[in-house]
Design a protein around this motif. Structure first.
Motif, PDB file in Angstrom:
ATOM      1  N   MET A   1       1.904   0.012   9.445  1.00 13.85           N
ATOM      2  CA  MET A   1       0.866  -0.218   8.473  1.00 13.85           C
ATOM      3  C   MET A   1       0.439   1.142   7.910  1.00 13.85           C
ATOM      4  O   MET A   1       0.201   2.082   8.646  1.00 13.85           O
ATOM      5  CB  MET A   1      -0.330  -0.919   9.133  1.00 13.85           C
ATOM      6  CG  MET A   1      -1.502  -1.042   8.219  1.00 13.85           C
ATOM      7  SD  MET A   1      -3.029  -1.708   8.925  1.00 13.85           S
ATOM      8  CE  MET A   1      -2.508  -2.864  10.114  1.00 13.85           C
ATOM      9  N   ASN A   2       0.303   1.189   6.591  1.00 11.54           N
ATOM     10  CA  ASN A   2      -0.131   2.439   5.978  1.00 11.54           C
ATOM     11  C   ASN A   2      -1.647   2.401   5.727  1.00 11.54           C
ATOM     12  O   ASN A   2      -2.302   1.368   5.926  1.00 11.54           O
ATOM     13  CB  ASN A   2       0.654   2.730   4.691  1.00 11.54           C
ATOM     14  CG  ASN A   2       0.430   1.680   3.620  1.00 11.54           C
ATOM     15  OD1 ASN A   2      -0.670   1.168   3.432  1.00 11.54           O
ATOM     16  ND2 ASN A   2       1.491   1.363   2.891  1.00 11.54           N
ATOM     17  N   LEU A   3      -2.193   3.514   5.284  1.00 18.40           N
ATOM     18  CA  LEU A   3      -3.632   3.633   5.083  1.00 18.40           C
ATOM     19  C   LEU A   3      -4.146   2.631   4.051  1.00 18.40           C
ATOM     20  O   LEU A   3      -5.194   2.010   4.249  1.00 18.40           O
ATOM     21  CB  LEU A   3      -3.994   5.060   4.663  1.00 18.40           C
ATOM     22  CG  LEU A   3      -5.471   5.340   4.413  1.00 18.40           C
ATOM     23  CD1 LEU A   3      -6.301   5.062   5.666  1.00 18.40           C
ATOM     24  CD2 LEU A   3      -5.666   6.769   3.942  1.00 18.40           C
ATOM     25  N   LYS A   4      -3.413   2.445   2.978  1.00 14.67           N
ATOM     26  CA  LYS A   4      -3.830   1.507   1.925  1.00 14.67           C
ATOM     27  C   LYS A   4      -3.921   0.079   2.478  1.00 14.67           C
ATOM     28  O   LYS A   4      -4.871  -0.645   2.188  1.00 14.67           O
ATOM     29  CB  LYS A   4      -2.847   1.579   0.761  1.00 14.67           C
ATOM     30  CG  LYS A   4      -3.348   0.952  -0.500  1.00 14.67           C
ATOM     31  CD  LYS A   4      -2.381   1.264  -1.634  1.00 14.67           C
ATOM     32  CE  LYS A   4      -2.979   0.862  -2.954  1.00 14.67           C
ATOM     33  NZ  LYS A   4      -2.120   1.206  -4.069  1.00 14.67           N
ATOM     34  N   GLN A   5      -2.952  -0.317   3.275  1.00 13.76           N
ATOM     35  CA  GLN A   5      -2.984  -1.650   3.891  1.00 13.76           C
ATOM     36  C   GLN A   5      -4.181  -1.778   4.834  1.00 13.76           C
ATOM     37  O   GLN A   5      -4.849  -2.815   4.857  1.00 13.76           O
ATOM     38  CB  GLN A   5      -1.688  -1.932   4.647  1.00 13.76           C
ATOM     39  CG  GLN A   5      -0.507  -2.171   3.754  1.00 13.76           C
ATOM     40  CD  GLN A   5       0.788  -2.249   4.543  1.00 13.76           C
ATOM     41  OE1 GLN A   5       1.028  -1.450   5.463  1.00 13.76           O
ATOM     42  NE2 GLN A   5       1.636  -3.193   4.189  1.00 13.76           N
ATOM     43  N   ALA A   6      -4.443  -0.741   5.596  1.00 11.99           N
ATOM     44  CA  ALA A   6      -5.581  -0.770   6.528  1.00 11.99           C
ATOM     45  C   ALA A   6      -6.902  -0.903   5.770  1.00 11.99           C
ATOM     46  O   ALA A   6      -7.790  -1.662   6.179  1.00 11.99           O
ATOM     47  CB  ALA A   6      -5.584   0.488   7.393  1.00 11.99           C
TER      48      ALA A   6
END
Length: 187
Positions: A1-6
């Protein structure tokens, strides 16, 4: 999971939390406070108060109807209500760390994909709202159910839901939670 998804997951989760917090406070403030439990009324109130403190989204719906004599569903339009129901399904799946998975099976000579759990409802809802494309599982075995557009969609519907509740319930406009709402969402 990347920062944008988080961040997008956080927006979805917090959208549901804001609704729950607002509804909880409205119920609590309307029901009032009883300190004396020496009579039946006081004991019933304290029993209710303890149940309210442990309530789920479904319980809050029932308690809102009990206290305000109107259902939350009736205070908004059916499209917004469906979105809020999906928001809570989604929030529950995300907060319980349910992985987004699907299976592929052959039915009537065609391959059919089905997500596990309530993700199937969420997937179909997001397709209906044209927020995602139908997964081509022949080309890719991944499915995206969270992105900025989806997070924004749920956040906007959260605000619409709260605005509709306030607009359509005179009792809420008399409670401190009404002022708190306006302070939080001042432009």
């Amino acid at each position: 999971m990347n920062l944008k998804q988080a961040i997008n997951m956080s927006i979805v989760i917090h959208s549901a939390l804001i609704i729950e917090g607002f509804i909880y406070e409205a119920i609590k403030q309307e029901a009032g406070l009883v300190m004396d439990d020496s009579d039946l009324d006081g004991r019933i109130y304290n029993f209710f108060d303890k149940k309210l403190d442990k309530s789920s989204w479904t319980d809050l719906n029932d308690f809102f109807k009990l206290v305000f004599n109107v259902s939350l569903k009736s205070l908004t339009d059916s499209d917004n209500w469906k979105c809020i129901v999906m928001l809570f399904y989604f929030r529950n799946m995300l907060t319980h760390s349910k992985p987004i998975k699907f299976s592929v099976k052959e039915e009537d000579g065609k391959l059919k994909m089905r997500h596990f759990g309530n993700y199937e409802l969420i997937y179909n809802y997001l397709l209906e709202k044209k927020l995602i494309e139908k997964v081509n599982f022949i080309q890719s075995m991944t499915t995206e159910l969270i992105n900025s557009e989806i997070a924004d969609f749920f956040w906007e519907n959260c605000q619409t839901f709260l605005e509709n509740i306030i607009e359509n319930s005179e009792n809420i406009k008399m409670l401190p939670v009404y002022d708190s709402y306006h302070n939080a969402f001042e432009e």
